[in-house]
Design a protein around this motif. Sequence first.
Motif, short mmCIF file in Angstrom:
data_model
loop_
_atom_site.label_atom_id
_atom_site.label_comp_id
_atom_site.label_asym_id
_atom_site.label_seq_id
_atom_site.Cartn_x
_atom_site.Cartn_y
_atom_site.Cartn_z
N ILE A 1 -33.61 68.67 8.30
CA ILE A 1 -32.68 67.54 8.39
C ILE A 1 -31.74 67.75 9.56
O ILE A 1 -31.61 68.86 10.07
N ASP A 2 -31.11 66.67 9.99
CA ASP A 2 -30.10 66.75 11.05
C ASP A 2 -28.76 66.36 10.45
O ASP A 2 -28.30 65.23 10.58
N ALA A 3 -28.14 67.32 9.75
CA ALA A 3 -26.87 67.06 9.07
C ALA A 3 -25.74 66.85 10.07
O ALA A 3 -24.80 66.10 9.79
N GLY A 4 -25.84 67.46 11.24
CA GLY A 4 -24.81 67.28 12.27
C GLY A 4 -24.76 65.84 12.74
O GLY A 4 -23.69 65.24 12.84
N LYS A 5 -25.91 65.28 13.01
CA LYS A 5 -25.98 63.88 13.45
C LYS A 5 -25.46 62.95 12.35
O LYS A 5 -24.68 62.04 12.61
N ASN B 1 -17.13 62.35 10.83
CA ASN B 1 -16.51 63.67 10.88
C ASN B 1 -17.57 64.77 10.79
O ASN B 1 -18.16 64.97 9.74
N PRO B 2 -17.81 65.49 11.89
CA PRO B 2 -18.82 66.55 11.89
C PRO B 2 -18.58 67.64 10.84
O PRO B 2 -19.49 68.37 10.47
N LYS B 3 -17.34 67.77 10.34
CA LYS B 3 -17.02 68.82 9.38
C LYS B 3 -17.64 68.60 8.00
O LYS B 3 -17.63 69.51 7.19
N VAL B 4 -18.18 67.40 7.72
CA VAL B 4 -18.78 67.17 6.40
C VAL B 4 -20.26 67.55 6.36
O VAL B 4 -20.95 67.28 5.39
N MET B 5 -20.72 68.21 7.41
CA MET B 5 -22.10 68.69 7.44
C MET B 5 -22.39 69.54 6.20
O MET B 5 -23.47 69.45 5.61
#
Length: 189
Positions: free
Chosen positions: A128-132, A139-143
């Motif tokens: 998966i691409d959780a960053g995208k 907010n990238p912090k919710v990866m």
Amino acid sequence: MAKSILLVGVGGQGTILASKLLTMGLMEAGFDVKMSEIHGMSQRGGSVSSQVRYGDKVESPVIELGGADILVSFEKMEALRWLNYVKPEGKVVVNDYEIPSTPILSGKVDYPAGIIEELSGKVETITIDAGKRATELGNPKVMNVILLGTIIKSMGLEAINWEKIVRDNIKPQFVDLNLRALQAGMYLV
């Protein structure tokens, strides 16, 4: 029989928070739960791992080699590093995300190529691409919470009241964002 979940990542990715939310949800659902965490050099971007075991009765928080039902890796290289902990019939959820280590940043070595392919050749692998997805949510912090959602779905834990767990453990101003992240993670697997 106890189930074993191994979460791995790099310091600062929220691996420990995700494992604590997972543990709280499992306890709320009435499972016996044991959690063990190793921070390593987490403050300096080093490897972080958290082992969560749950079931009717869990004797030890430690997952032995070849004992994890699922490995959830917040960073690609960490998935490869911890792969020998996964049962032959287990699975890996790997975040297609790179955090270069110090030797890579200093130019001494290159970031390894073909990690996803190597993982897929050895065990059932979901990439998966959780960053995208986190960036799309704002907010990238919710990866980390997206990756928690992948665990919930992969392990069939959707019946637990995750909204309550998030509301009880996340600052109020971030609850809605984290609930959306959790749903996004469940949708990705």
